[in-house]
Design an enzyme around this catalytic site. Structure first.
Site, PDB file in Angstrom:
ATOM      1  N   HIS A 264       4.909   3.992  -6.352  1.00 56.67           N
ATOM      2  CA  HIS A 264       5.526   4.266  -5.048  1.00 56.67           C
ATOM      3  C   HIS A 264       6.236   3.034  -4.522  1.00 56.67           C
ATOM      4  O   HIS A 264       5.787   1.908  -4.706  1.00 56.67           O
ATOM      5  CB  HIS A 264       4.519   4.825  -4.036  1.00 56.67           C
ATOM      6  N   GLU A 310       4.076   6.957   0.032  1.00 55.92           N
ATOM      7  CA  GLU A 310       2.730   7.215  -0.495  1.00 55.92           C
ATOM      8  C   GLU A 310       1.657   6.820   0.506  1.00 55.92           C
ATOM      9  O   GLU A 310       0.684   7.537   0.728  1.00 55.92           O
ATOM     10  CB  GLU A 310       2.524   6.447  -1.818  1.00 55.92           C
ATOM     11  N   GLU A 311       1.879   5.648   1.120  1.00 57.95           N
ATOM     12  CA  GLU A 311       0.826   5.053   1.966  1.00 57.95           C
ATOM     13  C   GLU A 311       0.482   5.927   3.169  1.00 57.95           C
ATOM     14  O   GLU A 311      -0.621   5.846   3.702  1.00 57.95           O
ATOM     15  CB  GLU A 311       1.259   3.662   2.452  1.00 57.95           C
ATOM     16  N   HIS A 409      -3.629  -3.998   1.153  1.00 57.17           N
ATOM     17  CA  HIS A 409      -3.288  -3.672   2.547  1.00 57.17           C
ATOM     18  C   HIS A 409      -3.491  -4.838   3.511  1.00 57.17           C
ATOM     19  O   HIS A 409      -3.821  -4.624   4.678  1.00 57.17           O
ATOM     20  CB  HIS A 409      -4.101  -2.454   3.031  1.00 57.17           C
TER      21      HIS A 409
END
Lengths: 451, 451
Positions: A264, A310-311, A409
């Site tokens: 992604h 995606e996230e 993240h």
């Protein structure tokens, strides 16, 4: 075809796979791609200006690399602004905390929120709590993520991040502040998507660093009542357009049958998205490029998909499934690289029982690259995890993720965390996998898990 | 005294030293002190409200521990507010940077500063640059700190932090932004004191994290002109009162002669000051407490000094020297623990040549704790480094500082970085050192370095 021919075909596939591996270990392409993406674009939050720049960047790269086809497909994505996030303990001991807003969270009122905290060891413990205990408080879920090669620890704690705000709000909490879903001891909080549901109050949600969660625990040992002040200006900002960007190496004998390898393109906004998922983008792109450059293309088409968003809930993957509804039956197998840049040690599949055994032999060249054959219960990676329910076989090229959740993240997701040698091993594995699957004569459907 | 008596005295000292070590390894006191300080007070920036709380905290602890004397001495200290610090590259590629203001820096004008950067490999390279090249630019000193056990790497780069703003301003720079003086690869900037001098323009000074400095270098490889935007609201806020806090174990035979062991109570404000210098405070306090509790006190007085305002220019130490001017001749030897909580591996001294050899035998009990005898050129630690020029012998109990500059002056300076076992080894070493020196019959003056 006769046994003789079959045997010679296998041998020829082995030869090509061997060459692909050699070339992967000679090519700086994957590292160069991550370097370029992280330096020239950097963080690329879904729906942001940087997301648009990333799409332009990858289109340019794919065209330059000379793939047979390069195109993109529009995806409607949610937009969210991080804003600022501040928290401090104001009693019994004043201390500032290091926090970050969870992705998608609303902000606090401008004057902030002051409330006592109530600690839960896990999301399940919160679920079991009474409204009386939780009402008016800031929920603190204190679930420690265990460090594992497979990333299983993340699977055990991440629901506290994604669903915590819903459960807390149902019980009248005014906000939720979780221990970061991360395995490091850095004073850096881990963001990641959180959800709301219609009909339940939206409350602000943030994560604190592991050392900050330790600090709160140390205070709780002294004093049951801990008062926090929380101020967040994060906000949801409607929708924008992003794109799944796609490139193809056209198959020679069965061009309509697709071996899909993916990653992604979007990232969170505090690091530069080197590991998540610059690495994946680079690995599958460099792998496809090796196949593009082969003197003789494989039987099936290799489709490289760089998913949007995606996230924020595999939004790009869902759009892909919708856009390719009529073509899903022609997807031979799909895989995704989205677990950093650690060495691949195992290949799991989700294919028919017979094919699972046949593929062991066909994929044997991967063993010399350190990739052993695994089980037949693969999920295939976050985006392609929704493919099996549509009948599409998937594979998981399992990476060593022992350190992955140290950086995941956080601002620490930067280029220096990438080992170029390990990246090359990943490229070799994806190139071999994609090529051998594009050449395979096995019938992968119906998958075992659907039988 | 006769040889027989002398021999038996040595043996008795050895017995006590052995017992002190055993007790140190059984005592949780040092760890408990750091835990208490970091949880109940936390960051304690010189001159802040937290600095005042820290003084109260340590007075309370020292009284509770039952030292023969506990008192404090006022020190006038500078006050500085960190405020906010933001920077981003705005061309050729927009990217936010992770920075932190250097201690003592002024802020930028409210609208910030936009300027091109000019990179220098070292402070010396900046010194050699022309005004024409530097004028109107933001100076970027890109000096990487090497990881070493001794901390020598820090010594090579720290002048860029402390003096960079002066040299840059002399050449007409509008601001300075250095690569962090730190050995980690975390996206976390390292603060630390910087200086201005009268008659030279004050310019804002900040540090960026190592990954950010790498990012700038990667951009410079593509494009010579890099434009930064810098906005800082840090400000100097006059002076306040702080305190050197002192406790004593009164000597039995020579109460007026002082063996001084020390640390500093202030810390930077982004971590909780666990390593710098909570560890030192805890180590020397726990060591003195072991001696306080001996059935028979040593000959000389053990004076525990917890200095104010070390970080901002050893302000407390200078005040101590001034306040104790008449007593300096009675300071037998001084040492300071201010290098984290790594194992002590060596004892360096700065004493007379003859004493240096005599002390080898007297301090021999320290060997079983892993502390080997070192050289006679010790500086004694930051605060007591000004003692030798006043004729006071010093010792350096050298700690393994390999990881120290990963965390130094960052938010990452938190309790979880402390290993309780290593802390106990430090306590044992300081207790043995202080006791054996308080019993020593050697003449330490005049020191070798003064001969």
């Amino acid at each position: 075809m006769g046994c003789q021919n079959y045997q010679s075909k296998i041998e020829s596939n082995v030869d090509v796979a061997t060459k692909l591996k050699q070339q992967a270990f000679q090519s700086p392409l994957a590292y160069d791609l991550i370097e370029s993406l992280t330096v020239e674009v950097g963080p690329r939050l879904t729906g942001s200006e940087k997301d648009r720049l990333a799409v332009q960047w990858v289109e340019r790269k794919l065209n330059t690399l000379g793939f047979d086809k390069v195109y993109k497909e529009a995806v409607e994505v949610p937009v969210w602004n991080r804003g600022a996030a501040k928290a401090e303990v104001i009693a019994p001991f004043q201390q500032p905390l290091v926090i970050t807003a969870l992705g998608g969270s609303i902000g606090t009122p401008q004057k902030g929120i002051q409330a006592n905290i109530i600690r839960f060891k896990t999301l399940d413990a919160l679920k079991a709590a009474s409204i009386t205990d939780v009402k008016g408080k800031i929920v603190f879920i204190d679930h420690k993520t265990q460090k594992t090669v497979t990333g299983a620890g993340y699977g055990e704690t991440v629901s506290g991040r994604s669903k915590g705000a819903i459960v807390a709000a149902e019980k009248g909490a005014v906000a939720i502040l979780i221990r970061s879903i991360g395995t490091d001891s850095d004073r850096m909080a881990h963001t990641g998507i959180m959800k709301y549901v219609d009909g339940i109050q939206k409350i602000p949600a943030a994560a604190m660093s592991n050392p900050d969660a330790d600090l709160i625990n140390a205070m709780l040992q002294r004093e049951p009542i801990i008062t926090l002040s929380l101020n967040m200006s994060s906000a949801r900002k409607g929708v924008a357009q992003s794109f799944n960007v796609i490139a193809e190496v056209t198959g020679q004998q069965k061009p309509d049958e697709i071996v899909l390898i993916s990653a992604h393109l979007d990232s969170w906004d505090e690091g530069t998205g080197a590991l998540d998922d610059g690495a994946g983008v680079a690995i599958v792109t460099a792998a496809a490029k090796l196949i593009q450059d082969l003197p003789k293309k494989p039987a099936r088409t290799i489709r490289l998909v760089l998913f949007a968003a995606e996230e924020v809930g595999i939004v790009g993957a869902k759009a892909y499934i919708k856009a390719h509804e009529k073509e899903l039956g022609q997807h031979y197998i799909a895989a995704e690289s989205d677990f950093g840049a650690g060495l691949i040690y195992q290949l799991d599949l989700n294919v028919s029982k017979q094919a699972f055994h046949e593929l062991h032999r066909q994929l044997n060249p991967m063993a010399s690259n350190g990739v052993k054959q695994g089980n037949n219960t693969a999920h295939g990676g976050p985006d392609v995890s929704i493919f099996p329910s549509r009948g599409i076989p998937v594979a998981s090229l399992r990476q060593n993720g022992f350190d992955y959740f140290n950086y995941h993240h956080t601002p620490n997701d930067t280029l220096d965390k990438i080992d170029p040698k390990k990246l090359q091993q990943n490229v070799a594995a994806y190139a071999q996998f994609a090529y051998l699957m594009a050449q395979s004569t096995s019938q992968l459907r119906p998958m075992k898990s659907k039988q």
